[in-house]
Write an enzyme that holds these catalytic residues in place. Structure first.
Site, PDB file in Angstrom:
ATOM      1  N   HIS A 196       1.484   9.281   0.665  1.00 14.65           N
ATOM      2  CA  HIS A 196       1.690   8.386  -0.479  1.00 14.65           C
ATOM      3  C   HIS A 196       2.647   8.948  -1.528  1.00 14.65           C
ATOM      4  O   HIS A 196       3.123   8.213  -2.381  1.00 14.65           O
ATOM      5  CB  HIS A 196       0.344   8.079  -1.133  1.00 14.65           C
ATOM      6  N   ASP A 205       4.401   3.852  -6.851  1.00 10.39           N
ATOM      7  CA  ASP A 205       3.035   3.349  -6.983  1.00 10.39           C
ATOM      8  C   ASP A 205       2.948   2.362  -8.154  1.00 10.39           C
ATOM      9  O   ASP A 205       3.643   1.348  -8.145  1.00 10.39           O
ATOM     10  CB  ASP A 205       2.077   4.537  -7.151  1.00 10.39           C
ATOM     11  N   TYR A 247      -5.146  -1.714 -14.072  1.00 10.25           N
ATOM     12  CA  TYR A 247      -5.808  -2.332 -12.919  1.00 10.25           C
ATOM     13  C   TYR A 247      -6.899  -3.311 -13.343  1.00 10.25           C
ATOM     14  O   TYR A 247      -7.498  -3.976 -12.488  1.00 10.25           O
ATOM     15  CB  TYR A 247      -6.370  -1.238 -12.011  1.00 10.25           C
TER      16      TYR A 247
END
Length: 400
Positions: free
Chosen positions: A315, A161, A260
């Protein structure tokens, strides 16, 4: 091309667009939260106190807990295995920390020196609140210094990730630092941001540009976001409680969210050339957060790559099916057995790889229709079928 030009910022128009959308989504979330608060304010503010770490976070059986200070930043990591062996650096995702690799450390440390790092802002590493401390060049330089502080000049990187996203930037910027790169559940940065447009992640990405509010929102309903991410863990699982402990304060979210707030404004220069390091892309065939098409398209940025699907996982394939995940890692690290070589399928172009892999996905209920429709538009409606779980490899240098 000079290294400083391999990573570039997006255009002014795209930057303004992100900031405008962040305002819109920020107002929308505030309105929604206020509406919920009128009906059930206790639900929004209910946070269970967590003052003592769960036993799994202080248990040294997985490895030694160590710290190193680099240019004023303190980094925590867990190390296992002989220092005489090749180094594997494990980079976790979001929201996560070193514990993400609890099933890989014991297995890999039998033949490698394994270091599971808490990225800056996560776990027990320093958590600066200023966005400027999360500039990508600074992050990459810190990882480079960290590797050198361990007494080696290069290593194998396995990233999941967010950790894989940083790894992509690293192998572009300093390929000599990485012997092999495993990208788990994460496409190439230039593909990553494009593939958010049709998911709820796109709304969240714009929302987190707003200061302060996203951190408060993450704590709502006793850190419910952790339950949503780690659906593969039982409600009373000790590891689920460990994650909630690690993300139980507002400051525990500021650093992770700051990644982010910075990374969406960056891309790899298309003229920088392909990655020379061998890249192994691993993904779960049921991942709802990452588009399979994006994983496949990422191979266009690699000179040599392998692609492997972990069947039945979403995921977090390294946690959901650690046995098969570890087998894949070991196969590519120690060498290919005869069975692995037979499982590999040579392709002469990335276009044929996309056809084959997404043809395999067409046999699954969840992904079939939507993915095949997308691929048919790109391949003139020609899609071949191959068995699920097939590994793919491609070496542009030998296919010419």
């Amino acid at each position: 091309m000079a290294k400083e030009f391999r990573i570039q910022t997006i255009s002014v128009c795209d930057t303004i667009r992100i900031h405008c959308l962040s305002c819109i989504f920020g107002v929308w979330v505030i309105f929604k939260r206020l509406a919920k608060g009128v009906w059930n304010s206790q639900r929004l503010t209910n946070i269970q106190p967590r003052d003592n770490p769960p036993s799994c976070l202080v248990d040294s059986r997985l490895g030694q807990h160590k710290y190193v200070k680099l240019k004023g930043e303190k980094f925590h990591y867990v190390e296992s295995g002989s220092k005489e062996r090749p180094l594997i650096l494990l980079l976790h995702g979001f929201p996560d920390f070193w514990l993400s690799w609890r099933y890989q450390i014991p297995v890999l440390s039998q033949q490698f020196r394994v270091v599971a790092l808490d990225l800056k802002g996560f776990g027990d590493s320093d958590k600066p609140v200023w966005r400027s401390r999360y500039q990508i060049n600074r992050i990459l330089e810190e990882i480079k210094d960290f590797i050198h502080a361990l007494g080696v000049s290069n290593c194998i990187i396995i990233g999941h990730d967010l950790g894989a996203l940083i790894g992509w930037y690293l192998v572009h910027q300093t390929p000599e630092l990485v012997n092999k790169f495993f990208a788990v559940s994460c496409p190439h940065p230039n593909i990553y941001w494009q593939n958010l447009s049709n998911t709820c992640n796109y709304q969240w990405l714009n929302f987190v540009q707003v200061p302060y509010l996203p951190e408060i929102d993450a704590l709502k309903e006793d850190v419910k976001i952790i339950d949503q991410y780690y659906k593969h863990l039982a409600p009373n699982d000790v590891y689920l409680e460990a994650y909630k402990y690690a993300f139980s304060r507002k400051d525990d979210w500021t650093g992770p969210i700051n990644y982010y707030r910075k990374l969406p404004f960056l891309r790899i220069n298309e003229g920088a050339g392909n990655i020379s390091t061998t890249v192994i892309l691993i993904t779960g065939n049921k991942d709802q957060l990452v588009k399979l098409e994006g994983i496949v398209k990422s191979t266009e940025y690699c000179d040599k790559f392998y692609l492997k699907m972990i069947d039945g996982t979403e995921h977090f394939p390294h946690q959901e099916d650690p046995e098969n995940f570890n087998k894949v890692i070991i196969q590519f690290l120690i060498g290919k057995s005869t069975s692995v070589e037979k499982d590999m399928l040579q392709r002469s172009s990335s276009k044929r790889i996309m056809q084959g892999l997404l043809g395999a996905v067409s046999t699954t209920v969840k992904y079939g229709n939507s993915v095949i429709d997308n691929v048919q538009k790109k391949t003139n409606c020609v899609v071949s079928s191959i068995p699920i779980g097939l590994s793919l490899n491609y070496n542009q240098a030998t296919s010419k």
